[in-house]
Scaffold this motif. Structure first.
Motif, PDB file in Angstrom:
ATOM      1  N   HIS A 493      37.367   3.437  51.883  1.00 26.07           N
ATOM      2  CA  HIS A 493      36.387   4.524  51.804  1.00 26.07           C
ATOM      3  C   HIS A 493      36.342   5.148  50.412  1.00 26.07           C
ATOM      4  CE1 HIS A 493      36.151   5.301  56.442  1.00 26.07           C
ATOM      5  NE2 HIS A 493      35.647   4.138  56.073  1.00 26.07           N
ATOM      6  N   GLN A 494      37.461   5.151  49.723  1.00 26.65           N
ATOM      7  CA  GLN A 494      37.482   5.688  48.354  1.00 26.65           C
ATOM      8  C   GLN A 494      36.617   4.856  47.418  1.00 26.65           C
ATOM      9  OE1 GLN A 494      41.690   5.965  47.482  1.00 26.65           O
ATOM     10  NE2 GLN A 494      41.827   8.079  48.199  1.00 26.65           N
ATOM     11  N   GLU A 495      36.424   3.578  47.768  1.00 27.31           N
ATOM     12  CA  GLU A 495      35.578   2.700  46.955  1.00 27.31           C
ATOM     13  C   GLU A 495      34.180   2.554  47.559  1.00 27.31           C
ATOM     14  OE1 GLU A 495      36.280   1.400  44.024  1.00 27.31           O
ATOM     15  OE2 GLU A 495      38.288   2.309  44.022  1.00 27.31           O
ATOM     16  N   GLY A 496      33.895   3.345  48.600  1.00 26.08           N
ATOM     17  CA  GLY A 496      32.577   3.279  49.226  1.00 26.08           C
ATOM     18  C   GLY A 496      32.366   2.043  50.069  1.00 26.08           C
ATOM     19  N   LYS A 497      33.452   1.426  50.539  1.00 28.08           N
ATOM     20  CA  LYS A 497      33.370   0.210  51.356  1.00 28.08           C
ATOM     21  C   LYS A 497      33.657   0.549  52.821  1.00 28.08           C
ATOM     22  CE  LYS A 497      32.832  -1.950  47.460  1.00 28.08           C
ATOM     23  NZ  LYS A 497      33.802  -2.880  46.885  1.00 28.08           N
TER      24      LYS A 497
END
Length: 573
Positions: A493-497
């Motif tokens: 989630h930190q990488e928008g995945k």
């Protein structure tokens, strides 16, 4: 009397038992005068058994699907195996003994070899070999092979064990449920019972000794319980429970076309795990919003050579077209090795194949096989929302190597003017603890994660999930497992995945509130579990479960965690 077992197939049935005790087939070991006549008798039995299996396979294909039918293709391969059949024929000739004796002696030696291997696939082969051998023996002795041949009314079958061929031949109008002494939830028979929607409880030790034909029993395939000779009060309670379950199924059925949205409006995706194109049709019927895992290895099994690029393309295309442009189809690249072997792929024997050259490791070693599959997958992407997923990734370099081979396959298709979706998503399975620990790095280069809890648990806990002596360690609710899952979701989630889960845990009632609270985006499970999961998710509050999940991570044991979720979440719905 209440007996506990393993819930193998859901449902509740009340009826009269028919007890079939473990079959003992008797014959005499004798010397034969003419070995040629005995060989002819044996070969005729092999042909007759093969015809039976062909019929059973077609019935399984019509009523259950391609994956179940392949079980019987594997049985037929035994009848064509020169090592097995040839050893029996050689024994008949060299020792001048009857076919029955030669068959059982060769079978016992093969079974002993298979069962000595620390390998789930080979242990399953031992069970399959027993099934095939029993069928052959009955053919040699002229014994009818129909379990329910003498059932004049609907019954509950009580047996020592049900082989896959026994289960496939059951008539649902005659057999309303079954109970066995042995077996587990993941056995072929249990899987087929769920597909056929026959309530079943297995692993009951000595139930055939505790019951007599004609006894009234209640089989509760939801809780894994069997009530023997219940009184009227118990019968009435279970009639009410049975009716409630049927009403609940009707309520679930109304959710087929609905999106999966929690009580407070949070959207998640419910997808299906499949093994063949036919399963995609069943997934849609059960309300799947996509395919979270297409296990492509089933295209490679039960045959004597690798599937061609064209064969693979047609299979992947069929699933993509079935699901349509809007529903994602995640196709896992070849995951052979460990408990799945190919007779035509010569792999070196390994002391521990689960830790050896399997899945992505095998594909990176056999680039020719890998690229053929990747070309087929890319071509299929032109017909739907196809995504590619690599299994067993442990390092960043493995992901990069796989992607470089994918880039080569793309370049080849471009040069040949063959259409494909150039921007299709490429993700990885998180099933190796090392991958979970570097999820922050992997998330920068993978488009998505799918957590494979079946392997992640056994690798993280150093516990073979098939070993009963260490089964207490194979616990999806162990704090270590939940912390790994939390770490993976947070890193992605930190990488928008986005993050999905395709292990068995994704469909478990106790696990769903925890996984939702941890932020899991996609839950992929067997098709028959989807509507039940959607019904539960629509009653859950995502915002409050985020706090529940954080508290769960501080608890000390799986038992404590399960009790907490049951008491604070499920019992309040």
């Amino acid at each position: 009397m209440l007996r506990k077992g393993i819930a193998a197939a859901p449902g509740i049935v009340i009826g009269r038992a028919v007890v079939k005790k473990e079959e003992t087939i008797q014959y005499e070991r004798r010397t034969v005068e003419t070995t040629s006549a005995e060989l002819d008798r044996f070969r005729d039995s092999v042909k007759a058994a093969d015809r039976d299996l062909e019929s059973i396979k077609e019935k399984a294909r019509r009523e259950m699907g391609e994956e179940e039918a392949r079980i019987f293709e594997a049985h037929q391969l035994f009848l064509q195996d020169p090592e097995f059949v040839g050893a029996i024929e050689a024994k008949i000739e060299s020792e001048r003994i009857n076919a029955e004796a030669a068959l059982e002696e060769v079978r016992d030696s093969f079974v002993a070899i298979f069962e000595s291997m620390d390998n789930e696939y080979m242990r399953e082969r031992a069970a399959d070999l027993r099934d095939v051998s029993q069928r052959l023996l009955k053919k040699l002795l002229g014994i009818l092979d129909r379990l329910e041949a003498d059932f004049s009314e609907p019954v509950i079958l009580v047996v020592h064990d049900l082989t896959p061929s026994d289960t496939a031949q059951l008539d649902k109008e005659k057999v309303k449920g079954f109970v066995t002494n042995i077996g587990g939830r993941t056995s072929h028979s249990a899987i087929m019972a769920r597909t056929m929607e026959i309530p079943a409880v297995v692993g009951m030790s000595d139930i055939t000794e505790q019951l007599q034909t004609g006894d009234l029993i209640i089989v509760d395939g939801l809780e894994g319980e069997v009530h023997v000779r219940p009184d009227q009060a118990v019968i009435q309670a279970y009639e009410a429970k049975q009716q409630a379950y049927l009403q609940q199924k009707e309520e679930w059925a109304r959710l087929v076309q609905e999106a999966t949205v929690t009580a407070d409006g949070h959207r998640v995706e419910l997808a299906a795990n499949i093994g063949n194109p036919h399963d995609a049709v069943q997934a849609l019927k059960n309300g799947a919003e996509g395919i979270g895992l297409f296990r492509t290895e089933f295209l490679y099994m039960g045959r004597d050579q690798f599937p061609s690029e064209e064969e693979q393309f047609e299979a992947y295309k069929a699933v993509a077209e079935t699901m349509g442009k809007d529903r994602p189809v995640i196709i896992r690249t070849l995951d052979i090795g460990g408990d799945k072997e190919l007779s035509y792929l010569s792999l070196p024997k390994e002391l521990n194949p689960f830790l050896g050259c399997r899945a992505i490791r095998l594909c990176l070693d056999r680039v020719d096989l890998f690229k053929t599959q990747l070309r087929a997958l890319l071509r299929a992407s032109a017909y739907g929302n196809v995504k590619i997923m690599y299994p067993m990734i442990a390092t960043l370099s493995e992901l990069r190597k796989a992607n470089s081979i994918l880039a080569e396959a793309k370049a080849e298709l471009l040069s040949q003017n063959i259409p494909f979706h150039n921007e299709l998503e490429v993700g990885i399975m998180i099933e190796v603890p090392a991958a979970a620990m570097i999820a922050d790095q992997l998330a920068k280069e993978a488009d998505f994660f799918s957590i494979g809890t079946n392997d992640l648990i056994q690798y993280a806990m150093a516990a073979d999930r098939m070993n009963e002596q260490v089964s207490y360690l194979y616990d999806p609710y162990h704090p270590a497992i939940l912390r790994l899952i939390h770490q993976v979701i947070k890193a992605a989630h930190q990488e928008g995945k986005w993050v999905g889960m395709c292990g068995e845990m994704a469909g478990e009632e106790l696990a769903i509130p925890i996984l939702l609270g941890l932020g899991l985006d996609e839950f992929s499970m067997s098709a028959t579990s989807i509507l039940r999961a959607r019904h539960l998710l629509k009653k859950l509050d995502y915002a409050s479960l985020k706090e529940v999940a954080q508290h769960v991570l501080s608890l000390e044991s799986g038992e404590e965690i399960k009790a907490y979720i049951k008491e604070t979440v499920l019992d309040t719905l």
